[in-house]
Write a protein that holds these residues in place. Sequence first.
Motif, PDB file in Angstrom:
ATOM      1  N   ILE A   7       3.399  20.990  -8.027  1.00 24.17           N
ATOM      2  CA  ILE A   7       4.256  19.954  -7.448  1.00 24.17           C
ATOM      3  C   ILE A   7       4.115  18.662  -8.240  1.00 24.17           C
ATOM      4  CG2 ILE A   7       4.594  18.478  -5.421  1.00 24.17           C
ATOM      5  CD1 ILE A   7       3.715  20.998  -3.737  1.00 24.17           C
ATOM      6  N   VAL A   8       2.884  18.261  -8.529  1.00 22.44           N
ATOM      7  CA  VAL A   8       2.658  17.047  -9.329  1.00 22.44           C
ATOM      8  C   VAL A   8       3.298  17.204 -10.701  1.00 22.44           C
ATOM      9  CG1 VAL A   8       0.915  15.585 -10.435  1.00 22.44           C
ATOM     10  CG2 VAL A   8       0.593  16.318  -8.062  1.00 22.44           C
ATOM     11  N   ALA A   9       3.134  18.367 -11.305  1.00 26.04           N
ATOM     12  CA  ALA A   9       3.721  18.610 -12.628  1.00 26.04           C
ATOM     13  C   ALA A   9       5.243  18.484 -12.574  1.00 26.04           C
ATOM     14  CB  ALA A   9       3.314  19.980 -13.144  1.00 26.04           C
ATOM     15  N   ALA A  10       5.870  19.062 -11.549  1.00 29.39           N
ATOM     16  CA  ALA A  10       7.331  18.982 -11.424  1.00 29.39           C
ATOM     17  C   ALA A  10       7.783  17.542 -11.206  1.00 29.39           C
ATOM     18  CB  ALA A  10       7.806  19.865 -10.270  1.00 29.39           C
ATOM     19  N   LEU A  11       7.015  16.786 -10.432  1.00 27.31           N
ATOM     20  CA  LEU A  11       7.387  15.395 -10.161  1.00 27.31           C
ATOM     21  C   LEU A  11       7.118  14.491 -11.365  1.00 27.31           C
ATOM     22  CD1 LEU A  11       6.282  15.079  -6.437  1.00 27.31           C
ATOM     23  CD2 LEU A  11       8.624  15.262  -7.336  1.00 27.31           C
ATOM     24  N   CYS A  12       6.286  14.936 -12.297  1.00 26.40           N
ATOM     25  CA  CYS A  12       6.101  14.175 -13.538  1.00 26.40           C
ATOM     26  C   CYS A  12       7.383  14.205 -14.362  1.00 26.40           C
ATOM     27  CB  CYS A  12       4.951  14.758 -14.365  1.00 26.40           C
ATOM     28  SG  CYS A  12       3.331  14.248 -13.808  1.00 26.40           S
ATOM     29  N   GLU A  13       8.120  15.297 -14.259  1.00 27.78           N
ATOM     30  CA  GLU A  13       9.382  15.432 -14.990  1.00 27.78           C
ATOM     31  C   GLU A  13      10.431  14.459 -14.452  1.00 27.78           C
ATOM     32  OE1 GLU A  13      10.069  17.954 -17.428  1.00 27.78           O
ATOM     33  OE2 GLU A  13       7.911  18.314 -17.435  1.00 27.78           O
ATOM     34  N   LYS A  14      10.540  14.408 -13.111  1.00 29.31           N
ATOM     35  CA  LYS A  14      11.512  13.512 -12.467  1.00 29.31           C
ATOM     36  C   LYS A  14      11.228  13.475 -10.975  1.00 29.31           C
ATOM     37  CE  LYS A  14      15.132  16.925 -11.523  1.00 29.31           C
ATOM     38  NZ  LYS A  14      14.724  18.197 -11.963  1.00 29.31           N
ATOM     39  N   ARG A  15      11.609  12.363 -10.363  1.00 25.36           N
ATOM     40  CA  ARG A  15      11.501  12.297  -8.905  1.00 25.36           C
ATOM     41  C   ARG A  15      12.538  13.241  -8.331  1.00 25.36           C
ATOM     42  NH1 ARG A  15      13.915   8.183  -5.438  1.00 25.36           N
ATOM     43  NH2 ARG A  15      16.097   8.099  -6.004  1.00 25.36           N
ATOM     44  N   ASN A  16      12.282  13.732  -7.129  1.00 27.38           N
ATOM     45  CA  ASN A  16      13.171  14.743  -6.578  1.00 27.38           C
ATOM     46  C   ASN A  16      13.129  14.687  -5.057  1.00 27.38           C
ATOM     47  OD1 ASN A  16      14.988  16.873  -6.727  1.00 27.38           O
ATOM     48  ND2 ASN A  16      13.698  18.066  -8.116  1.00 27.38           N
ATOM     49  N   TYR A  17      14.174  15.221  -4.425  1.00 27.47           N
ATOM     50  CA  TYR A  17      14.175  15.312  -2.971  1.00 27.47           C
ATOM     51  C   TYR A  17      13.671  16.695  -2.569  1.00 27.47           C
ATOM     52  CZ  TYR A  17      18.792  17.534  -3.539  1.00 27.47           C
ATOM     53  OH  TYR A  17      19.829  18.344  -3.908  1.00 27.47           O
ATOM     54  N   VAL A  18      13.241  16.793  -1.332  1.00 24.26           N
ATOM     55  CA  VAL A  18      12.491  17.959  -0.873  1.00 24.26           C
ATOM     56  C   VAL A  18      13.233  19.276  -1.114  1.00 24.26           C
ATOM     57  CG1 VAL A  18      11.462  19.067   1.152  1.00 24.26           C
ATOM     58  CG2 VAL A  18      11.157  16.621   0.787  1.00 24.26           C
ATOM     59  N   SER A  19      14.491  19.376  -0.722  1.00 23.38           N
ATOM     60  CA  SER A  19      15.211  20.650  -0.860  1.00 23.38           C
ATOM     61  C   SER A  19      15.305  21.090  -2.322  1.00 23.38           C
ATOM     62  CB  SER A  19      16.609  20.550  -0.256  1.00 23.38           C
ATOM     63  OG  SER A  19      16.516  20.361   1.137  1.00 23.38           O
TER      64      SER A  19
ATOM     65  N   GLN B   4     -12.679   8.893  -1.176  1.00 22.56           N
ATOM     66  CA  GLN B   4     -11.394   8.886  -1.887  1.00 22.56           C
ATOM     67  C   GLN B   4     -11.379   9.938  -2.988  1.00 22.56           C
ATOM     68  OE1 GLN B   4     -11.593   4.785  -3.071  1.00 22.56           O
ATOM     69  NE2 GLN B   4     -10.130   4.122  -1.513  1.00 22.56           N
ATOM     70  N   LEU B   5     -12.464  10.038  -3.726  1.00 22.47           N
ATOM     71  CA  LEU B   5     -12.545  11.009  -4.813  1.00 22.47           C
ATOM     72  C   LEU B   5     -12.457  12.430  -4.271  1.00 22.47           C
ATOM     73  CD1 LEU B   5     -12.785  11.406  -7.846  1.00 22.47           C
ATOM     74  CD2 LEU B   5     -15.267  11.367  -7.585  1.00 22.47           C
ATOM     75  N   LEU B   6     -13.132  12.703  -3.161  1.00 26.92           N
ATOM     76  CA  LEU B   6     -13.049  14.034  -2.557  1.00 26.92           C
ATOM     77  C   LEU B   6     -11.627  14.360  -2.117  1.00 26.92           C
ATOM     78  CD1 LEU B   6     -16.269  14.378  -0.372  1.00 26.92           C
ATOM     79  CD2 LEU B   6     -15.642  15.680  -2.404  1.00 26.92           C
ATOM     80  N   LYS B   7     -10.928  13.379  -1.571  1.00 25.89           N
ATOM     81  CA  LYS B   7      -9.556  13.586  -1.124  1.00 25.89           C
ATOM     82  C   LYS B   7      -8.649  13.935  -2.307  1.00 25.89           C
ATOM     83  CE  LYS B   7      -7.728  11.346   2.459  1.00 25.89           C
ATOM     84  NZ  LYS B   7      -7.107  10.308   3.283  1.00 25.89           N
ATOM     85  N   VAL B   8      -8.814  13.228  -3.419  1.00 25.20           N
ATOM     86  CA  VAL B   8      -8.009  13.485  -4.619  1.00 25.20           C
ATOM     87  C   VAL B   8      -8.342  14.857  -5.197  1.00 25.20           C
ATOM     88  CG1 VAL B   8      -7.657  12.774  -7.018  1.00 25.20           C
ATOM     89  CG2 VAL B   8      -7.604  11.076  -5.190  1.00 25.20           C
ATOM     90  N   LEU B   9      -9.623  15.150  -5.343  1.00 27.89           N
ATOM     91  CA  LEU B   9     -10.020  16.439  -5.913  1.00 27.89           C
ATOM     92  C   LEU B   9      -9.576  17.596  -5.029  1.00 27.89           C
ATOM     93  CD1 LEU B   9     -13.577  15.551  -7.251  1.00 27.89           C
ATOM     94  CD2 LEU B   9     -11.473  15.877  -8.576  1.00 27.89           C
ATOM     95  N   SER B  10      -9.676  17.410  -3.726  1.00 32.63           N
ATOM     96  CA  SER B  10      -9.227  18.435  -2.794  1.00 32.63           C
ATOM     97  C   SER B  10      -7.719  18.642  -2.906  1.00 32.63           C
ATOM     98  CB  SER B  10      -9.604  18.032  -1.369  1.00 32.63           C
ATOM     99  OG  SER B  10      -9.111  18.973  -0.450  1.00 32.63           O
ATOM    100  N   ALA B  11      -6.976  17.551  -3.018  1.00 33.19           N
ATOM    101  CA  ALA B  11      -5.518  17.643  -3.140  1.00 33.19           C
ATOM    102  C   ALA B  11      -5.121  18.368  -4.418  1.00 33.19           C
ATOM    103  CB  ALA B  11      -4.889  16.254  -3.098  1.00 33.19           C
ATOM    104  N   LEU B  12      -5.824  18.119  -5.497  1.00 30.23           N
ATOM    105  CA  LEU B  12      -5.495  18.748  -6.773  1.00 30.23           C
ATOM    106  C   LEU B  12      -6.145  20.120  -6.938  1.00 30.23           C
ATOM    107  CD1 LEU B  12      -5.605  15.675  -9.148  1.00 30.23           C
ATOM    108  CD2 LEU B  12      -3.585  16.928  -8.347  1.00 30.23           C
ATOM    109  N   GLY B  13      -6.993  20.500  -6.000  1.00 31.36           N
ATOM    110  CA  GLY B  13      -7.706  21.766  -6.085  1.00 31.36           C
ATOM    111  C   GLY B  13      -6.892  22.954  -5.597  1.00 31.36           C
TER     112      GLY B  13
END
Length: 114
Positions: A29-41, A13-22
């Motif tokens: 994307i995570v930073a933008a979604l911290c601001e607000k939820r959003n739809y793909v387009s 699990q840790l490898l999956k998270v680190l790989s995703a954030l690497g």
Amino acid sequence: MAGESDREPTGDQLLKVLSALGNPHRMRIVAALCEKRNYVSALAREIGMGRPLLHMHLKLLEGAGLVVGTSEVAADGKTMKYFEVAPFLYELTPEAVHRAASTLTEKSAKEEAK
């Protein structure tokens, strides 16, 4: 890791998270979604990325448990997929890595050569 009580992540699990954030795109994307939820387009326009590439990154982030996607029907009847950050907290210390490493299921190159 919210939602998973105080249980530490396994090595996999840790490898999956680190790989995703690497990847810088996925961090943005995570930073933008911290601001607000959003739809793909809208998210694709906001971060300047094509939708197919964004979908690939979102799939990896979702697989790592860092974002959650939900489909919603808009007033015009069009289905839109919204994404938001999933609550998470990982403590990355040498000791945490040591404990996680002992639970890895991936075989080392030495073990695969046997």
